[in-house]
Design a protein around this motif. Structure first.
Motif: not given
Length: 274
Positions: A72-74, A183-186, A232-235, A262-265
């Motif tokens: 996966d990209p992470f 660090i990453h998020c779903p 960002r989704p990950y860093c 994302k929609v909230c931001l």
């Protein structure tokens, strides 16, 4: 009379070397291997031991793992973040190959070969290239001649105790000095950094670097990680700073963050971090 003697064994044969059980770089999850804090696996980066693909795989298996698969990209970001500090070489062996069926790429550890990160123009099967390597500078993948001698990356599953639950919706990433974490998020959510600390507040965190006592706080860490990670989704977080105000104190990086939809931001108009 008894005389001293020297033993020799073939590459990849005999009992695996016994890793240390303490000291700098040792951790409960992976021992002397490097841990990715966001998956269950451990990694061993062999930069200087140049071997063919088959020899490299034999050594990884002998140490209880296999050549690395990237699924996966992470995981890709974690691997690339580490190998960018490699002191030498063009590329490192991974566990991908298409030696069974030309163009039918597969991982030696039987992971699904779904995620791909090919370099431009690859795979090209130039003169029968059947083995996979990762380019150190760019992180892209290249089909390679299996007989070339390269460094390599091993991977195995680590010991994974149950992580502590998030508190109040926030998660904490702890990174010991000179180590990396991703660090990453779903999916469909992004990082929102709450706080970032680099230094030392206590003796309990990263104790294997604790030969030198004392406390320390490095200023200016929060804005760095907000710029690097927010929205960002990950860093990649690296526990290191070029100008160290307290070099005699071993340090750790502590980042508290949440994952926001994302929609909230976007609805609040804060995509740019303001």
């Amino acid at each position: 009379s008894t005389k001293e003697y020297i033993c020799k064994k073939a590459k990849g044969q005999g009992p695996p070397p016994q890793p240390p059980t303490s000291g700098p770089g040792w951790n409960d999850k992976c021992g002397s291997w490097m841990a990715d804090p966001f998956n269950d696996f451990c990694y061993l980066f062999n930069y200087l031991s140049m071997r063919t693909w088959a020899e490299a795989r034999a050594d990884c298996i002998n140490q209880g793992g296999d050549l690395v698969s990237i699924t996966d990209p992470f995981e890709q970001a974690f691997i690339h973040g580490v190998i960018q500090t490699t002191p030498t070489g063009i590329s490192l062996w991974m566990g991908g190959h298409d030696s069974v069926t030309e163009g039918g790429w597969e991982w030696t550890d039987s992971s699904p070969f779904r995620y791909i990160h090919w370099n431009a123009g690859n795979p090209d099967d130039y003169f029968g290239e059947d083995c996979l390597s990762i380019l150190i500078n760019s992180g892209y993948w290249n089909d390679d001649n299996c007989q070339n001698k390269r460094g390599y990356i091993c991977k195995r599953r680590g010991r994974t105790p149950e992580p502590p639950p998030p508190h109040d919706g926030f998660m904490t990433a702890l990174v010991c000095q000179n180590s990396l974490a991703v660090i990453h998020c779903p999916e469909e959510s992004v990082i929102n950094i709450q706080s970032a600390f680099y230094g030392r507040k206590n003796d309990d965190t990263c104790p294997h670097f604790g030969e030198s006592g004392g406390t320390c706080t490095v200023d200016g860490i929060l804005p760095i990680y907000r710029e690097r990670c927010d929205n960002r989704p990950y860093c990649v977080a690296r526990a290191h700073i070029e100008v160290d105000p307290c070099p005699t104190v071993s340090k750790y990086l502590e980042i508290v963050y949440s994952c926001e939809q994302k929609v909230c931001l976007h609805g609040l108009g804060v995509e740019d971090g303001n």
